[in-house]
Design a protein around this motif. Structure first.
Motif, PDB file in Angstrom:
ATOM      1  N   ILE A   1      -7.797   0.855   2.041  1.00  0.00           N
ATOM      2  CA  ILE A   1      -6.677   1.761   2.290  1.00  0.00           C
ATOM      3  C   ILE A   1      -6.045   1.509   3.653  1.00  0.00           C
ATOM      4  O   ILE A   1      -4.827   1.441   3.800  1.00  0.00           O
TER       5      ILE A   1
ATOM      6  N   ASN B   1      -2.607   7.419   6.555  1.00  0.00           N
ATOM      7  CA  ASN B   1      -3.493   6.633   5.699  1.00  0.00           C
ATOM      8  C   ASN B   1      -4.929   7.138   5.752  1.00  0.00           C
ATOM      9  O   ASN B   1      -5.639   7.139   4.740  1.00  0.00           O
ATOM     10  N   PHE B   2      -5.353   7.571   6.932  1.00  0.00           N
ATOM     11  CA  PHE B   2      -6.715   8.084   7.063  1.00  0.00           C
ATOM     12  C   PHE B   2      -6.880   9.398   6.293  1.00  0.00           C
ATOM     13  O   PHE B   2      -7.936   9.656   5.699  1.00  0.00           O
TER      14      PHE B   2
ATOM     15  N   PHE C   1     -13.511   1.364   0.281  1.00  0.00           N
ATOM     16  CA  PHE C   1     -12.245   2.052   0.056  1.00  0.00           C
ATOM     17  C   PHE C   1     -11.527   2.317   1.377  1.00  0.00           C
ATOM     18  O   PHE C   1     -10.305   2.209   1.455  1.00  0.00           O
ATOM     19  N   TYR C   2     -12.288   2.663   2.416  1.00  0.00           N
ATOM     20  CA  TYR C   2     -11.679   2.872   3.725  1.00  0.00           C
ATOM     21  C   TYR C   2     -10.990   1.586   4.189  1.00  0.00           C
ATOM     22  O   TYR C   2      -9.835   1.601   4.621  1.00  0.00           O
TER      23      TYR C   2
ATOM     24  N   LEU D   1      -9.932  11.105  -0.773  1.00  0.00           N
ATOM     25  CA  LEU D   1     -10.650  10.287  -1.749  1.00  0.00           C
ATOM     26  C   LEU D   1     -12.141  10.272  -1.453  1.00  0.00           C
ATOM     27  O   LEU D   1     -12.975  10.390  -2.366  1.00  0.00           O
ATOM     28  N   PHE D   2     -12.509  10.152  -0.186  1.00  0.00           N
ATOM     29  CA  PHE D   2     -13.906  10.061   0.226  1.00  0.00           C
ATOM     30  C   PHE D   2     -14.700  11.289  -0.226  1.00  0.00           C
ATOM     31  O   PHE D   2     -15.748  11.166  -0.878  1.00  0.00           O
TER      32      PHE D   2
ATOM     33  N   THR E   1       0.823  -1.211   0.000  1.00  0.00           N
ATOM     34  CA  THR E   1       0.000   0.000   0.000  1.00  0.00           C
ATOM     35  C   THR E   1       0.846   1.245   0.000  1.00  0.00           C
ATOM     36  O   THR E   1       2.027   1.219  -0.341  1.00  0.00           O
TER      37      THR E   1
ATOM     38  N   SER F   1     -17.864  -4.118   1.877  1.00  0.00           N
ATOM     39  CA  SER F   1     -17.218  -3.256   2.865  1.00  0.00           C
ATOM     40  C   SER F   1     -17.022  -3.959   4.215  1.00  0.00           C
ATOM     41  O   SER F   1     -16.076  -3.649   4.953  1.00  0.00           O
TER      42      SER F   1
ATOM     43  N   GLU G   1      -5.268  10.186   3.551  1.00  0.00           N
ATOM     44  CA  GLU G   1      -5.368   9.793   2.149  1.00  0.00           C
ATOM     45  C   GLU G   1      -6.802   9.363   1.817  1.00  0.00           C
ATOM     46  O   GLU G   1      -7.349   9.713   0.775  1.00  0.00           O
ATOM     47  N   TYR G   2      -7.393   8.601   2.712  1.00  0.00           N
ATOM     48  CA  TYR G   2      -8.761   8.149   2.490  1.00  0.00           C
ATOM     49  C   TYR G   2      -9.731   9.315   2.512  1.00  0.00           C
ATOM     50  O   TYR G   2     -10.670   9.374   1.697  1.00  0.00           O
ATOM     51  N   THR G   3      -9.544  10.253   3.422  1.00  0.00           N
ATOM     52  CA  THR G   3     -10.469  11.385   3.551  1.00  0.00           C
ATOM     53  C   THR G   3     -10.539  12.184   2.263  1.00  0.00           C
ATOM     54  O   THR G   3     -11.621  12.589   1.820  1.00  0.00           O
TER      55      THR G   3
END
Length: 467
Positions: free
Chosen positions: A347, A97-98, A343-344, A104-105, A15, A63, A100-102
């Motif tokens: 990631i 990492n969170f 996705f969360y 994208l979200f 990742t 999910s 990065e997800y935020t």
């Protein structure tokens, strides 16, 4: 050969690379790749992803297993680092990492809200209705739906585009299952190829753009290879199509776009432009431009409600709303929440595996021993078997030292490689459900050699014109 297979497996499970702070703390980061924690984390993620791949069989949303896996993996990491007295590194790693997800979200949430608004205003239904009423031949419809999938997917996502075009094919091809099967394959290939040369066409291209690896304008260097990827299998399938015209559907009325539908299309394009300008001229992450674009839609939604230009059906429903009113929060609520939570889980799960140390192992084997071109070609093939999102996460995480043409190559292969199998992309999986019994895994597999020929040709053309 054994090293190659190990590297491919690690590529799938790797990742995001750690940010600059990790380099300053290299001595403190533990290599857990051979520790029981690392092996257990691999097993947890492997089981979770097997459950994801069985979603259609067991009817469990994808999910759920990855959300659980993400939590378990980071618990194992935290316990190990707490024992070593380095808990602050775990906190920094998971926050990275969170974040990065935020990004994208919220980017996807805005895009999904716009698509849902266009669906509610009948934009896509009107397009489908117009195509059905034109009375085209099977072969003309085959090429029209394929090219429209190729053209629309760079703006809308490839999944929504494929579903719309499939609805057209199902409406006109009721008496020709062979036409439906071939057209569905064509739509999947076209939607994936079209999404490969735009940051908005696929999650993988969006990730590449947000990371700053490829600039917005540079994606269009992949236009010609994407066309080649689509047109070769489409041309070969053309000769297997039935001749003649479908039976005219007299019972279906022509659908018109509701008031404000075209304006919302324009606002979506303006939102895309805003995100591009934020990224290119202000050096602000594009997600902030998308969020500003959401304000455009919210203001226009307020205008629609004030003017009463909505559906004619104003029957009262609980909560004080009317069924015909345009409510922006209804469109937000209709987003693909299972996909966003998936996705969360991906990631954070593969983020934990990268933190453990599998990233460096995969980078050494895949890019160090096989070379960039071979490795990037394998990325596309691998994305036909598993989801291309964790695969692209892995490549971005490794950040291998390779020329820019190779970064464009992996963007292309990750985007179009999923077309090799029906299960290799969200578009293919969705169409198997929509055209159940007519478009199947094996009907797609029959044409995999033709699609593979287009895949190989697109790589060759890319290296020829961009290398």
């Amino acid at each position: 050969m054994k090293k190659t297979l190990t590297g491919v497996f690690c590529l799938y499970l790797s990742t995001f690379s750690l940010p600059a702070w990790s380099q300053a703390n290299t001595l403190e980061i533990l290599d857990l790749t051979r520790h029981w924690v690392g092996i257990t984390a691999l097993i947890i993620f492997g089981i979770a992803y097997i459950v994801v791949m069985l979603e259609e069989k067991i009817h469990m949303r994808k999910s759920k297993p990855v959300l659980l896996a993400a939590g378990l993996i980071w618990i194992l990491i935290a316990i190990t680092y707490n024992q070593e007295g380095n808990s602050h590194l775990v906190e920094e790693g998971i926050k990275h990492n969170f974040l990065e997800y935020t990004e994208l979200f919220f980017f996807l949430l805005v895009a999904m809200t716009y698509i849902n608004s266009m669906l509610e205003r009948g934009v896509f239904d009107a397009l489908r209705s117009w195509l059905v009423k034109k009375g085209y031949t099977y072969r003309t419809l085959f090429w029209l739906t394929g090219w429209l999938a190729f053209i629309i997917s760079p703006i809308a996502d490839n999944l929504t585009t494929a579903l719309i075009m499939c609805a057209v094919v199902l409406a006109v091809g009721k008496d020709q299952p062979k036409f439906i099967a071939l057209s569905c394959i064509n739509i999947v290939v076209g939607a994936n190829a079209g999404g490969a040369f735009s940051p908005f066409g696929d999650i993988t291209t969006l990730l590449v753009w947000q990371k700053g690896v490829v600039d917005f304008a540079e994606f269009f260097h992949l236009f010609v290879p994407s066309v080649v990827n689509y047109i070769i299998p489409a041309t070969l399938m053309h000769f297997a199509l039935p001749q003649g015209k479908p039976t005219k559907q007299d019972g279906e009325k022509l659908v018109t776009i509701k008031f404000g539908g075209l304006t919302i299309v324009g606002l979506f394009l303006l939102t895309v432009i805003t995100a591009i300008c934020f990224h290119n001229f202000l050096n602000i992450p594009p997600v902030f431009g998308m969020m500003m674009g959401l304000a455009y839609l919210k203001f226009f939604g307020f205008y629609l409600r004030r003017k009463g230009h909505s559906q004619k059906d104003h029957t009262d429903v609980p909560g004080g709303h009317h069924t015909g009113e345009f409510d922006i929060f209804d469109k937000i609520a209709q987003s693909e929440w299972d996909t966003l939570f998936f996705f969360y889980g991906v990631i954070l799960s593969v983020g934990g595996l990268g933190f453990i140390g599998y990233l460096e192992l995969a980078s050494t084997v895949i890019y160090g021993e096989l070379g960039a071109t071979t490795a990037n070609t394998l990325v596309g093939i691998l994305s036909a078997i598993v989801d291309n999102i964790p695969v692209m996460f892995a490549v971005l995480s490794m950040n291998p030292d390779m020329p820019h043409v190779q970064w464009l190559l992996v963007t292309l292969t990750a985007g179009v490689g999923g077309s090799l199998l029906s299960i290799g992309s969200a578009a293919g999986v969705a169409l198997m459900g929509q055209a159940r019994g007519q478009y199947t895994f094996f009907s797609h597999l029959k044409w995999t050699p033709a699609i593979a020929l287009g895949y190989a040709a697109s790589i060759w053309v890319h290296l020829l014109i961009n290398g």
